[in-house]
Structure formats: structure tokens, C-alpha cells
Design an enzyme around this catalytic site. Structure first.
Site, PDB file in Angstrom:
ATOM      1  N   HIS A 167      37.686  37.725  51.349  1.00  0.00           N
ATOM      2  CA  HIS A 167      38.636  38.909  51.439  1.00  0.00           C
ATOM      3  C   HIS A 167      37.844  39.542  50.869  1.00  0.00           C
ATOM      4  O   HIS A 167      37.995  40.776  51.591  1.00  0.00           O
ATOM      5  CB  HIS A 167      40.025  37.884  51.053  1.00  0.00           C
ATOM      6  CG  HIS A 167      41.071  39.052  51.412  1.00  0.00           C
ATOM      7  ND1 HIS A 167      41.928  39.078  52.314  1.00  0.00           N
ATOM      8  CD2 HIS A 167      41.492  40.215  50.373  1.00  0.00           C
ATOM      9  CE1 HIS A 167      43.378  39.708  52.066  1.00  0.00           C
ATOM     10  NE2 HIS A 167      42.229  40.918  51.373  1.00  0.00           N
ATOM     11  N   GLU A 168      38.045  39.630  49.716  1.00  0.00           N
ATOM     12  CA  GLU A 168      37.254  40.931  49.186  1.00  0.00           C
ATOM     13  C   GLU A 168      36.760  41.702  49.662  1.00  0.00           C
ATOM     14  O   GLU A 168      35.816  42.381  49.470  1.00  0.00           O
ATOM     15  CB  GLU A 168      37.189  40.779  47.223  1.00  0.00           C
ATOM     16  CG  GLU A 168      38.825  40.088  46.848  1.00  0.00           C
ATOM     17  CD  GLU A 168      40.178  41.472  47.043  1.00  0.00           C
ATOM     18  OE1 GLU A 168      39.852  42.223  46.785  1.00  0.00           O
ATOM     19  OE2 GLU A 168      40.860  40.470  47.259  1.00  0.00           O
ATOM     20  N   HIS A 191      36.780  43.867  52.286  1.00  0.00           N
ATOM     21  CA  HIS A 191      37.375  44.867  51.467  1.00  0.00           C
ATOM     22  C   HIS A 191      36.214  45.547  51.253  1.00  0.00           C
ATOM     23  O   HIS A 191      35.706  47.092  51.513  1.00  0.00           O
ATOM     24  CB  HIS A 191      38.523  44.980  50.897  1.00  0.00           C
ATOM     25  CG  HIS A 191      39.678  44.526  50.998  1.00  0.00           C
ATOM     26  ND1 HIS A 191      40.097  45.415  51.873  1.00  0.00           N
ATOM     27  CD2 HIS A 191      40.188  43.068  50.372  1.00  0.00           C
ATOM     28  CE1 HIS A 191      41.302  45.102  51.767  1.00  0.00           C
ATOM     29  NE2 HIS A 191      41.803  43.386  51.238  1.00  0.00           N
TER      30      HIS A 191
HETATM   31 ZN    ZN Z   1      43.747  42.776  51.244  1.00  0.00          ZN
END
Ligand code: ZN
Length: 494
Positions: A259-260, A263
């Protein structure tokens, strides 16, 4: 000097101050000793004020007006003027005394919220939340809107998005997902994997490896531990991620890393010429979230991904060596109505957002009093998910956002899931052998495709424009609904 160059020099200063503030914030949440807290808070406040003063200054207004008169000769310059003018106008609308009051009130509300959540005592938090809601409504009035005061708020996170667009979109999503959950209840839930203890160092090693698979550049970033995982762009060539680890569950950290990492790939993939212009963030919070959800869910929870990743998982955690890839795939795709948004699975997650959207919209439009919140929350949980929170800590008090005055933010999470599914549907067609590549761990061509379509543009396009450029049509819930029906239909043997 040409007006546009003067504007660029001025916003560069703001970006440099923000870079120093980001580094201070990263350090505060990773390595800072407790003794540094008080001094750091002062420095952080000072940096924020320096940047803020420039954003709302008369000088900024003059530079923007002059640049507009001169006219932009490229898409990037046009976006530069658009983004900074929006920022300037929105913040100028709020008198400094009101902004000061907002900062003080939310700081107090956030610390009371922590105590109220720990004690599961909504009554403690209620007067503070009421004050925050009043202030936010006043700020929406000053910023201005046509249809709903909520428009003025959601604009902060999703430029161009409106309440009248969100209402039917999230309404349809809710109806379809509630119906689909009933179908799933008739299917066969996946078995659980063997329980165990999964050493934190092995988890850290797997997460580092997973960031490598998706093409995260460790020469332009780092991975550290923190209480809550986050990604932070310090500046060009420096986009950092953090993660947290639980000994009982190796998947929570792995999906956290993906997830990170998603980003961070966005930040690392922005065109270098957008550095120090203020345009190197994402097109919106929702578009940013689409990039994290892409790697976490569309790829990380796919069947082909586990064909590839299973041997690595088994290498790091020998107790899982007796499982097969499909066991893991089913395990990470279990669906269960639950109380806490951040722990929700892909099918129920958006229902948590639909609930918050309706509630905060009614609060901001003056149709729901803060006193009625817990009852309203619990009723909606029953309607959408068929469960009733045992207490307010597992209900209305669970998220920090409202205490911080971040009203209008929640829809971005759902939009991220929808955009991710829309983008995946196009990538499947445009990246040759998309799922074969996932199955063999050949993920760099996919990162390259995202970089070309999404990352490199930074904030040059508005979210709606960007999505139209990639998919040929605007925001739609259909690809997401098709995706969950197909995948979870298979997992649950429907
Ligand atoms: Zn997020």
C-alpha cells in the site's frame, strides 16, 4: 523577470520550506527521542506558518494575477497557476483569527478524542466535535459553494468533485455491495491458514523484498518502522515509506508495504521538471489512494500474484511452507462484516465510507445534530453490514478525521478503490501479458505503464481529466463492482 518566472521562484521557496517540514515530520514519527518533542513541535509550527504566510500573501496574489495576464504557454504552467490560485483563494477566504481558532480547537479536540476513544465515552468528545463542526461549517460558508456546503470541503481533497456527483455514485455502490454481501453469505468461506508467530525481522525482510518487486527505488527512499504506516515525500529523489509489524500476522505488514509502496511509486515517478513547483503531489487524494490500492489489492490480493509470491512467503515463514498458493490467496480474500474501517476487507470497506459520507454530509448541511451521532452510526452499521458496534470505540469514535477537522476526506478512500479498478481494467488491455507478468513477478513493466499514465503527470491534470485520459471515460463504479463480483464469486464458490 517574466511574471511566470517570478511566480515559480516564489513557490519554490514554499516548496523548500515544506520539504524541511516533511523531513522534521518524518523524523518525529520514526527516530526522534521523546525529549525532542516539545522543541520539534515549535519548529514544525514555525515552518508551517512561514509556508502559510507565503501562500496567502498579497505578494502571491499579485504574482498570480500577473502570471494570468501574461498567460501560460504550456500545460505545466497552466496547472501551476491553477493549483496555486486555488490554494491562495481558498486560504485567503479564511480570516487568520478564524484559522488560528480552528488550529487550536482541532488540536484540543484531537487529544480529547484520544481519551474519549480509550474510554469509549462519546459524551466526553461531543462538545469538542460540535465546536469543530461549527467552525468547519463557517469555513465552508466563507470559501463559498453553490449547492451544498460539503462541496467547499470535498474540493480540498478531490478538486472538481461535487456532492451531487458523490450522492448517486456512493448510493449505487452501497446498494450493490449490500446485495452482494447477501450472496456471499450463501457461499463457502475460505479456510484459515495455520496460526503462528511470524518473527518481525523476517516480516521486515519480506516487506523490503516486496518493495523491490514493485520497483520502489531505495536510492530515492527508505523503509523504517512507525506506529502508523505512512509515505512522505521529502523532496525530489527522496520519497520515504514506513510500516508496522504484528507478530501474529505477516500479511498485515506485507499489504501495508504494498500500500505505502504504491503511494511512494507515485512520488518517485513524478516528472523531475515538476520538482519544487508544488505540482509533484498526486492529482487528488483519491487518485493517490488508487495507486496504493492498485498494488495492495488489484495485484497483491490476486491469484497470479500468490503463484509468484508463495515460495518467498514460505522461505521467510517455514510454518507456511505446507500451504499452497491458492490457500493463501483465499485466506487474504476473506470477507467479513466488521466494525473497524481500517481492518475491513475489499467488499465491505466501501460500505464503511458510504456510512461516513452520509453522516458527515448531514452534519455539515445542518440535518444531523452531533448528539444524535452514535445512534445514527449504529443504525447505519445495522442497515449496511448487519452488525451493531458493542461500544462507541468500535463505532463513531474509531477514526481521527473529524476531530482534526478533516470533513470531506472520507469519500477519497472509496474513490481510490474505484479508480484502482478502472485503471487495472485498462492496464490489463494495454500491458501485454499483464497477468502472466504478475504471475512471474515481472512487475516493472506494470510500474512503467503506471508511471507513463499516472505518476509522471503529478498535479498537471485534474482527477477527472486524468481518468478520462487513461480510461476514455470518467469516474464509474462499474469496473470495481465487476471486479469484486468476479473475484469474490470465485473465492466463495458462487
Ligand atoms: Zn493510502
Amino acid at each position: 523577470m517574466a511574471a511566470l518566472d517570478e511566480l515559480k521562484a516564489y513557490v519554490r521557496e514554499i516548496a523548500e520550506i515544506s520539504s524541511a517540514a516533511a523531513l522534521a515530520a518524518w523524523d518525529q514519527r520514526t527516530h526522534m527521542p521523546p525529549g525532542g518533542a516539545e522543541a520539534r513541535a515549535k519548529v514544525a509550527g514555525k515552518l508551517e506558518r512561514l509556508a502559510f504566510e507565503r501562500r496567502v500573501s498579497d505578494r502571491m496574489g499579485e504574482l498570480l494575477a500577473a502570471a494570468e495576464r501574461e498567460g501560460a504557454s504550456s500545460e505545466v504552467d497552466e496547472a501551476l497557476i491553477r493549483v496555486w490560485k486555488r490554494d491562495h483563494t481558498r486560504h485567503r477566504a479564511i480570516p487568520p483569527s478564524l484559522y488560528q481558532k480552528f488550529v487550536e480547537t482541532t488540536t484540543r479536540a484531537e487529544s480529547v478524542w484520544e481519551k474519549a476513544k480509550a474510554a469509549s465515552d462519546f459524551g466526553l468528545f461531543r462538545p469538542y466535535l460540535a465546536e469543530v463542526v461549527d467552525l468547519v461549517r463557517e469555513m465552508a460558508r466563507l470559501i463559498g459553494y453553490t449547492d451544498s456546503p460539503y462541496d467547499a470541503l470535498v474540493e480540498e481533497y478531490e478538486p472538481g468533485m461535487t456532492t451531487s456527483a458523490l450522492r448517486p455514485l456512493l448510493g449505487e455502490l452501497r446498494r450493490e455491495l449490500v446485495a452482494f454481501l447477501e450472496e456471499l453469505a450463501r457461499g463457502t468461506p475460505p479456510d484459515k491458514l495455520p496460526r503462528g508467530r511470524f518473527p518481525l525481522d523476517a516480516q521486515r525482510a519480506l516487506c523490503r523484498q516486496a518493495l523491490g518487486w514493485i520497483g520502489y527505488d531505495f536510492q530515492a527512499g527508505r523503509l523504517d518502522d512507525s506506529v502508523h504506516p505512512f509515505t512522505i515525500g521529502v523532496g525530489p529523489g527522496d520519497v520515504r515509506v514506513t510500516n508496522r509489524y504484528q507478530e501474529s500476522d505477516p500479511f498485515s505488514s506485507l499489504f501495508g508495504a504494498l500500500h505505502e509502496g504504491g503511494h511512494a511509486l507515485y512520488g518517485q515517478g513524478v516528472d523531475p521538471q515538476l520538482g519544487w513547483t508544488g505540482l509533484s503531489g498526486g492529482a487528488s487524494f483519491g487518485i493517490h489512494e488508487s495507486q496504493s490500492r492498485f498494488w495492495e489489492n488489484q495485484i497483491g490480493r490476486s491469484r497470479p500474484f500468490w503463484q509468484f509470491a508463495h515460495p518467498h512467503l514460505a522461505h521467510h515463514f517455514p510454518t507456511l511452507a505446507s500451504t499452497d498458493p491458492d490457500d493463501v490467496w483465499r485466506h487474504v480474500n476473506r470477507v467479513r462484516a466488521s466494525f473497524i474501517r481500517v481492518e475491513a476487507d475489499e467488499v465491505t470497506y466501501n460500505l464503511h465510507i458510504c456510512l461516513r459520507f452520509k453522516i458527515e454530509l448531514d452534519m455539515i448541511e445542518g440535518k444531523l445534530a452531533v448528539d444524535e451521532l452514535p445512534a445514527r452510526w449504529n443504525r447505519a452499521m445495522e442497515d449496511y453490514l448487519g452488525i451493531t458496534p458493542p461500544d462507541d470505540a468500535h463505532g463513531v469514535l474509531q477514526d481521527v478525521h473529524w476531530s482534526a477537522g478533516m470533513i470531506g476526506y472520507f469519500p477519497s478512500y472509496a474513490l481510490g478503490n474505484l479508480y484502482a479498478a478502472q485503471i487495472t481494467a485498462v492496464a490489463e488491455r494495454e500491458v501485454p501479458g499483464f497477468w502472466d507478468k504478475v504471475q512471474t513477478g515481472d512487475l516493472l513493466p506494470i510500474r512503467e505503464w503506471l508511471r507513463e499514465k499516472v505518476h509522471r503527470h503529478g498535479q498537471v491534470y485534474l482527477p477527472d481529466e486524468l481518468v478520462k485520459r487513461i480510461t476514455g471515460s470518467g469516474l464509474s463504479p462499474d469496473p470495481f463492482l465487476r471486479y469484486v463480483r468476479a473475484k469474490y464469486g470465485e473465492v466463495y464458490g458462487l
